[in-house]
Write a protein that holds these residues in place. Sequence first.
Motif, PDB file in Angstrom:
ATOM      1  N   GLU A   1      24.096 -13.171  37.748  1.00  0.00           N
ATOM      2  CA  GLU A   1      25.366 -12.877  38.412  1.00  0.00           C
ATOM      3  C   GLU A   1      26.453 -12.572  37.380  1.00  0.00           C
ATOM      4  N   ILE A   2      26.448 -13.265  36.257  1.00  0.00           N
ATOM      5  CA  ILE A   2      27.401 -12.951  35.186  1.00  0.00           C
ATOM      6  C   ILE A   2      27.161 -11.530  34.686  1.00  0.00           C
ATOM      7  N   ALA A   3      25.911 -11.164  34.470  1.00  0.00           N
ATOM      8  CA  ALA A   3      25.593  -9.810  34.021  1.00  0.00           C
ATOM      9  C   ALA A   3      26.029  -8.771  35.053  1.00  0.00           C
ATOM     10  N   ALA A   4      25.808  -9.052  36.330  1.00  0.00           N
ATOM     11  CA  ALA A   4      26.223  -8.119  37.390  1.00  0.00           C
ATOM     12  C   ALA A   4      27.743  -7.985  37.427  1.00  0.00           C
ATOM     13  N   THR A   5      28.447  -9.102  37.238  1.00  0.00           N
ATOM     14  CA  THR A   5      29.915  -9.063  37.209  1.00  0.00           C
ATOM     15  C   THR A   5      30.398  -8.212  36.048  1.00  0.00           C
ATOM     16  N   HIS A   6      29.805  -8.394  34.881  1.00  0.00           N
ATOM     17  CA  HIS A   6      30.186  -7.580  33.723  1.00  0.00           C
ATOM     18  C   HIS A   6      29.975  -6.096  34.014  1.00  0.00           C
ATOM     19  N   SER A   7      28.863  -5.777  34.632  1.00  0.00           N
ATOM     20  CA  SER A   7      28.564  -4.386  34.965  1.00  0.00           C
ATOM     21  C   SER A   7      29.592  -3.814  35.949  1.00  0.00           C
ATOM     22  N   ARG A   8      29.942  -4.601  36.978  1.00  0.00           N
ATOM     23  CA  ARG A   8      30.946  -4.144  37.957  1.00  0.00           C
ATOM     24  C   ARG A   8      32.306  -3.938  37.289  1.00  0.00           C
TER      25      ARG A   8
ATOM     26  N   THR B   1      52.724 -12.136  26.527  1.00  0.00           N
ATOM     27  CA  THR B   1      53.067 -12.914  27.720  1.00  0.00           C
ATOM     28  C   THR B   1      53.493 -11.983  28.842  1.00  0.00           C
ATOM     29  N   ASP B   2      53.691 -12.560  30.018  1.00  0.00           N
ATOM     30  CA  ASP B   2      54.151 -11.790  31.173  1.00  0.00           C
ATOM     31  C   ASP B   2      55.508 -11.137  30.922  1.00  0.00           C
ATOM     32  N   GLU B   3      56.283 -11.707  29.997  1.00  0.00           N
ATOM     33  CA  GLU B   3      57.609 -11.150  29.707  1.00  0.00           C
ATOM     34  C   GLU B   3      57.523  -9.814  28.972  1.00  0.00           C
ATOM     35  N   ASP B   4      56.390  -9.530  28.330  1.00  0.00           N
ATOM     36  CA  ASP B   4      56.212  -8.273  27.609  1.00  0.00           C
ATOM     37  C   ASP B   4      55.809  -7.193  28.613  1.00  0.00           C
ATOM     38  N   PRO B   5      56.659  -6.165  28.812  1.00  0.00           N
ATOM     39  CA  PRO B   5      56.336  -5.145  29.830  1.00  0.00           C
ATOM     40  C   PRO B   5      55.076  -4.339  29.529  1.00  0.00           C
ATOM     41  N   ALA B   6      54.638  -4.307  28.280  1.00  0.00           N
ATOM     42  CA  ALA B   6      53.423  -3.558  27.932  1.00  0.00           C
ATOM     43  C   ALA B   6      52.163  -4.400  28.066  1.00  0.00           C
ATOM     44  N   ALA B   7      52.315  -5.704  28.325  1.00  0.00           N
ATOM     45  CA  ALA B   7      51.155  -6.601  28.388  1.00  0.00           C
ATOM     46  C   ALA B   7      50.394  -6.425  29.698  1.00  0.00           C
ATOM     47  N   GLU B   8      49.101  -6.404  29.609  1.00  0.00           N
ATOM     48  CA  GLU B   8      48.193  -6.358  30.753  1.00  0.00           C
ATOM     49  C   GLU B   8      47.091  -7.382  30.514  1.00  0.00           C
ATOM     50  N   GLU B   9      46.512  -7.880  31.579  1.00  0.00           N
ATOM     51  CA  GLU B   9      45.343  -8.740  31.450  1.00  0.00           C
ATOM     52  C   GLU B   9      44.167  -7.861  31.058  1.00  0.00           C
ATOM     53  N   VAL B  10      43.359  -8.308  30.104  1.00  0.00           N
ATOM     54  CA  VAL B  10      42.184  -7.552  29.672  1.00  0.00           C
ATOM     55  C   VAL B  10      40.945  -8.426  29.815  1.00  0.00           C
ATOM     56  N   ARG B  11      39.799  -7.795  29.925  1.00  0.00           N
ATOM     57  CA  ARG B  11      38.515  -8.499  29.962  1.00  0.00           C
ATOM     58  C   ARG B  11      37.750  -8.137  28.703  1.00  0.00           C
ATOM     59  N   ILE B  12      37.129  -9.112  28.116  1.00  0.00           N
ATOM     60  CA  ILE B  12      36.295  -8.908  26.941  1.00  0.00           C
ATOM     61  C   ILE B  12      34.906  -9.436  27.285  1.00  0.00           C
ATOM     62  N   HIS B  13      33.920  -8.600  27.144  1.00  0.00           N
ATOM     63  CA  HIS B  13      32.534  -9.019  27.350  1.00  0.00           C
ATOM     64  C   HIS B  13      31.849  -8.997  25.994  1.00  0.00           C
ATOM     65  N   THR B  14      31.174 -10.049  25.640  1.00  0.00           N
ATOM     66  CA  THR B  14      30.345 -10.013  24.444  1.00  0.00           C
ATOM     67  C   THR B  14      28.925 -10.349  24.859  1.00  0.00           C
ATOM     68  N   HIS B  15      27.999  -9.621  24.317  1.00  0.00           N
ATOM     69  CA  HIS B  15      26.578  -9.873  24.568  1.00  0.00           C
ATOM     70  C   HIS B  15      25.884  -9.789  23.219  1.00  0.00           C
ATOM     71  N   LEU B  16      25.114 -10.768  22.879  1.00  0.00           N
ATOM     72  CA  LEU B  16      24.303 -10.723  21.676  1.00  0.00           C
ATOM     73  C   LEU B  16      22.928 -11.260  22.054  1.00  0.00           C
ATOM     74  N   PHE B  17      21.913 -10.454  21.864  1.00  0.00           N
ATOM     75  CA  PHE B  17      20.562 -10.865  22.237  1.00  0.00           C
ATOM     76  C   PHE B  17      19.548 -10.133  21.386  1.00  0.00           C
ATOM     77  N   PRO B  18      18.396 -10.752  21.131  1.00  0.00           N
ATOM     78  CA  PRO B  18      17.363 -10.082  20.347  1.00  0.00           C
ATOM     79  C   PRO B  18      16.658  -9.021  21.186  1.00  0.00           C
ATOM     80  N   ILE B  19      16.136  -8.017  20.505  1.00  0.00           N
ATOM     81  CA  ILE B  19      15.410  -6.948  21.203  1.00  0.00           C
ATOM     82  C   ILE B  19      14.024  -6.797  20.578  1.00  0.00           C
ATOM     83  N   GLU B  20      13.088  -6.367  21.390  1.00  0.00           N
ATOM     84  CA  GLU B  20      11.736  -6.085  20.895  1.00  0.00           C
ATOM     85  C   GLU B  20      11.742  -4.771  20.129  1.00  0.00           C
ATOM     86  N   THR B  21      11.090  -4.753  18.989  1.00  0.00           N
ATOM     87  CA  THR B  21      10.944  -3.517  18.220  1.00  0.00           C
ATOM     88  C   THR B  21       9.465  -3.290  17.944  1.00  0.00           C
ATOM     89  N   ASP B  22       9.111  -2.054  17.716  1.00  0.00           N
ATOM     90  CA  ASP B  22       7.699  -1.742  17.419  1.00  0.00           C
ATOM     91  C   ASP B  22       7.341  -2.182  16.021  1.00  0.00           C
TER      92      ASP B  22
END
Length: 191
Positions: free
Chosen positions: A110-117, A170-191
Motif C-alpha cells: 500500500e505504501i508503494a501504491a501510494t507513492h505511485s499515485r 513556514t506557512d508565512e512564506d508565500p512561496a512555500a508549498e508542502e512537498v513529498r519526498i519518496h526514497t527507495h533503496l533496494f537490491p536488484i538481481e543482476t546477471d
Amino acid sequence: MPEEFNVRKLDARSLRGLAHPLRMELLNALRRRGPATASMLAERLGESSGATSYHLRQLAEHGFITDAPEHGKGRERWWKAVDQGVVFDSTEFDSAGPEVRGMAEILLYEIAATHSRELSGWLSTRDHWSAEWTRGSDMSDMTLQLTPELATELVEKMHALIDDYRGRATDEDPAAEEVRIHTHLFPIETD
C-alpha cells in the motif's frame, strides 16, 4: 525552532490497526490536511461515512489518531493524527506468524501504491506549477554497488539530510508549498 517531528515505531499490534488501505489513506489525510470529521473525510476520499467512521475508530483504538474536541461543536466528532509518521522494520516480523507477515506485506504494497499515485498525480499536474517548482522537482534513479552496511549508512544520511530541511520554510512564506519526498533503496538481481 522547528516543530518536533514525531514518529511511531510499528509493532505487531499497531500493524494490525494500520494495515488496511482505507485506514492508511485516512491517517495520511489527517496528517497532511489536519483535523477532520468522518463525514469530511468520507467526502474527500469518496467513501461512505459509515466506513470512514468504523476505520477511524480502529485507528483510534490502536493509538494512531485521537479526538480533537477543540474543533468540534455539538455532536461533531473531530479526529487528529497523533504522530507525523511511522518507522517500520519489516525484518522484525520475519519470525511472526503468517497473519502478521501478511499485514506487513499489505502495508508495504500500500505504501508503494501510494507513492505511485502521488508521483502520477505530480506528472499529470506539473504543467500547472511554476517553472521554479518544475526545476525544484526530481524524479531520478541511480544504481550503486553497496554492502548492506553502506546501504544502511546511506539511508540514515538521506533521512538526516531531509530532517535538516524540516521547518526551514513556514506557512508565512508565500512561496512555500508542502512537498513529498519518496526514497527507495533496494537490491536488484543482476546477471
